[in-house]
Design a protein around this motif. Structure first.
Motif, mmCIF file in Angstrom:
data_model
loop_
_atom_site.group_PDB
_atom_site.id
_atom_site.type_symbol
_atom_site.label_atom_id
_atom_site.label_comp_id
_atom_site.label_asym_id
_atom_site.label_seq_id
_atom_site.Cartn_x
_atom_site.Cartn_y
_atom_site.Cartn_z
ATOM 1 N N ARG A 12 7.746 -65.987 -69.438
ATOM 2 C CA ARG A 12 6.628 -66.591 -70.163
ATOM 3 C C ARG A 12 6.909 -66.796 -71.647
ATOM 4 O O ARG A 12 6.693 -67.889 -72.184
ATOM 5 C CB ARG A 12 5.364 -65.746 -69.986
ATOM 6 C CG ARG A 12 4.167 -66.303 -70.737
ATOM 7 C CD ARG A 12 2.897 -65.506 -70.427
ATOM 8 N NE ARG A 12 1.896 -65.781 -71.420
ATOM 9 C CZ ARG A 12 1.676 -65.028 -72.497
ATOM 10 N NH1 ARG A 12 2.369 -63.928 -72.696
ATOM 11 N NH2 ARG A 12 0.757 -65.377 -73.362
ATOM 12 N N ARG A 13 7.391 -65.782 -72.332
ATOM 13 C CA ARG A 13 7.613 -65.889 -73.780
ATOM 14 C C ARG A 13 8.597 -67.022 -74.089
ATOM 15 O O ARG A 13 8.357 -67.855 -74.954
ATOM 16 C CB ARG A 13 8.120 -64.570 -74.348
ATOM 17 C CG ARG A 13 8.342 -64.623 -75.863
ATOM 18 C CD ARG A 13 8.728 -63.278 -76.440
ATOM 19 N NE ARG A 13 7.830 -62.200 -76.078
ATOM 20 C CZ ARG A 13 6.660 -61.936 -76.677
ATOM 21 N NH1 ARG A 13 6.251 -62.711 -77.651
ATOM 22 N NH2 ARG A 13 5.920 -60.924 -76.298
ATOM 23 N N SER A 14 9.687 -67.077 -73.364
ATOM 24 C CA SER A 14 10.691 -68.118 -73.574
ATOM 25 C C SER A 14 10.146 -69.496 -73.179
ATOM 26 O O SER A 14 10.434 -70.502 -73.831
ATOM 27 C CB SER A 14 11.943 -67.776 -72.761
ATOM 28 O OG SER A 14 12.931 -68.757 -72.922
ATOM 29 N N LEU A 16 7.032 -70.466 -73.387
ATOM 30 C CA LEU A 16 6.143 -70.902 -74.469
ATOM 31 C C LEU A 16 6.944 -71.455 -75.641
ATOM 32 O O LEU A 16 6.567 -72.473 -76.239
ATOM 33 C CB LEU A 16 5.239 -69.755 -74.920
ATOM 34 C CG LEU A 16 4.212 -69.281 -73.896
ATOM 35 C CD1 LEU A 16 3.486 -68.043 -74.408
ATOM 36 C CD2 LEU A 16 3.243 -70.380 -73.533
ATOM 37 N N ASP A 17 8.046 -70.808 -75.974
ATOM 38 C CA ASP A 17 8.914 -71.308 -77.044
ATOM 39 C C ASP A 17 9.468 -72.688 -76.689
ATOM 40 O O ASP A 17 9.526 -73.585 -77.534
ATOM 41 C CB ASP A 17 10.059 -70.337 -77.311
ATOM 42 C CG ASP A 17 9.607 -69.025 -77.922
ATOM 43 O OD1 ASP A 17 8.476 -68.944 -78.446
ATOM 44 O OD2 ASP A 17 10.405 -68.050 -77.863
ATOM 45 N N ALA A 18 9.864 -72.848 -75.423
ATOM 46 C CA ALA A 18 10.406 -74.138 -74.980
ATOM 47 C C ALA A 18 9.347 -75.231 -75.068
ATOM 48 O O ALA A 18 9.625 -76.355 -75.511
ATOM 49 C CB ALA A 18 10.930 -74.022 -73.547
ATOM 50 N N ALA A 20 6.853 -75.352 -77.079
ATOM 51 C CA ALA A 20 6.683 -75.672 -78.505
ATOM 52 C C ALA A 20 7.785 -76.631 -78.958
ATOM 53 O O ALA A 20 7.536 -77.546 -79.747
ATOM 54 C CB ALA A 20 6.688 -74.393 -79.336
ATOM 55 N N GLU A 21 9.001 -76.449 -78.458
ATOM 56 C CA GLU A 21 10.099 -77.362 -78.788
ATOM 57 C C GLU A 21 9.799 -78.764 -78.261
ATOM 58 O O GLU A 21 10.017 -79.758 -78.960
ATOM 59 C CB GLU A 21 11.414 -76.854 -78.193
ATOM 60 C CG GLU A 21 11.946 -75.596 -78.831
ATOM 61 C CD GLU A 21 13.187 -75.067 -78.121
ATOM 62 O OE1 GLU A 21 13.838 -75.817 -77.352
ATOM 63 O OE2 GLU A 21 13.497 -73.878 -78.335
ATOM 64 N N SER A 48 -1.396 -69.392 -73.241
ATOM 65 C CA SER A 48 -1.377 -68.306 -74.225
ATOM 66 C C SER A 48 -1.840 -66.982 -73.623
ATOM 67 O O SER A 48 -1.454 -65.922 -74.104
ATOM 68 C CB SER A 48 -2.226 -68.664 -75.445
ATOM 69 O OG SER A 48 -3.567 -68.877 -75.051
ATOM 70 N N ASP A 87 15.322 -65.959 -70.095
ATOM 71 C CA ASP A 87 15.322 -67.188 -70.887
ATOM 72 C C ASP A 87 15.083 -68.413 -70.014
ATOM 73 O O ASP A 87 15.844 -68.690 -69.086
ATOM 74 C CB ASP A 87 16.647 -67.354 -71.634
ATOM 75 C CG ASP A 87 16.823 -66.337 -72.733
ATOM 76 O OD1 ASP A 87 15.810 -65.924 -73.322
ATOM 77 O OD2 ASP A 87 17.972 -65.948 -72.992
ATOM 78 N N ARG A 114 15.204 -77.811 -72.196
ATOM 79 C CA ARG A 114 14.549 -77.590 -73.485
ATOM 80 C C ARG A 114 15.480 -78.031 -74.613
ATOM 81 O O ARG A 114 16.709 -77.903 -74.517
ATOM 82 C CB ARG A 114 14.112 -76.133 -73.630
ATOM 83 C CG ARG A 114 15.241 -75.163 -73.785
ATOM 84 C CD ARG A 114 14.797 -73.718 -73.820
ATOM 85 N NE ARG A 114 14.125 -73.404 -75.074
ATOM 86 C CZ ARG A 114 13.595 -72.234 -75.331
ATOM 87 N NH1 ARG A 114 13.666 -71.247 -74.453
ATOM 88 N NH2 ARG A 114 13.008 -72.015 -76.486
ATOM 89 N N SER A 116 16.538 -76.922 -77.482
ATOM 90 C CA SER A 116 17.534 -76.002 -78.056
ATOM 91 C C SER A 116 18.642 -75.630 -77.076
ATOM 92 O O SER A 116 19.636 -75.010 -77.471
ATOM 93 C CB SER A 116 16.846 -74.727 -78.562
ATOM 94 O OG SER A 116 16.271 -74.010 -77.482
#
Length: 179
Positions: A12-14, A16-18, A20-21, A48, A87, A114, A116
């Motif tokens: 989940r955390r990763s 969410l970061d993806a 956002a990217e 969230s 990840d 993603r 990055s």
């Protein structure tokens, strides 16, 4: 080493970061008709909270079933995520059959890496790993499309044995053997 995985709350955390990217690239606006775009609009506000994200993961997993609720024009599909440990690196969806619209522009398989994590060979490896899954779903030759301006995606498709059939509108249409 990255691998295909069913959607999981573990990343989940990763994830969410993806997302956002992807938003940083402008994905998710009303003109974005991609899987990522529609899911950012339809589910992004729920991600969230852990429960909201879990509901989303359950919904994705349920889409394999014929009787699952889905938007008009959508067909059963298998969504797989490209993950390494915790990840989230990308996603791939295999549509179990083609509608007339998918035959023209969408194809059997769609994928996103993603931002990055691009330029590391993940898209090529992800598509390669998905072809036997498609075969297991009864798809002998998978249609994969890409924008004519997307040189990177075209290289991914060709590296996996894609044979160009034609161009329709702004899309190249390739057929890939699944065995």
């Amino acid at each position: 080493m990255p691998e295909l995985s069913l959607p999981t709350v573990r990343v989940r955390r990763s994830f969410l970061d993806a997302m956002a990217e992807f938003r940083g690239e402008g994905r998710g606006d009303p003109a974005d008709t991609s899987m990522i775009g529609s899911e950012l609009r339809d589910f992004g506000h729920r991600w969230s909270s852990p429960d909201g994200f879990s509901t989303y993961v359950d919904w994705l997993r349920s889409q394999v079933r014929e009787d699952s609720p889905r938007p008009d024009g959508h067909v059963p599909s298998t969504t797989l995520w490209w993950v390494e440990d915790d990840d989230y690196l990308g996603r791939l969806a295999i549509r179990h059959r083609l509608t007339p619209g998918l035959l023209e522009y969408g194809g059997h398989i769609g994928y996103d890496v993603r931002p990055s994590a691009r330029r590391r060979g993940y898209a090529t490896a992800m598509l390669r790993a998905a072809l036997p899954v498609a075969r297991g779903l009864g798809i002998e030759s998978a249609l994969v499309t890409c924008d004519v301006t997307n040189v990177a995606s075209r290289k991914v498709i060709e590296a996996n044995g894609g044979v160009l059939e034609d161009q329709r509108g702004d899309k190249w249409r390739f057929w890939l053997p699944t065995s």
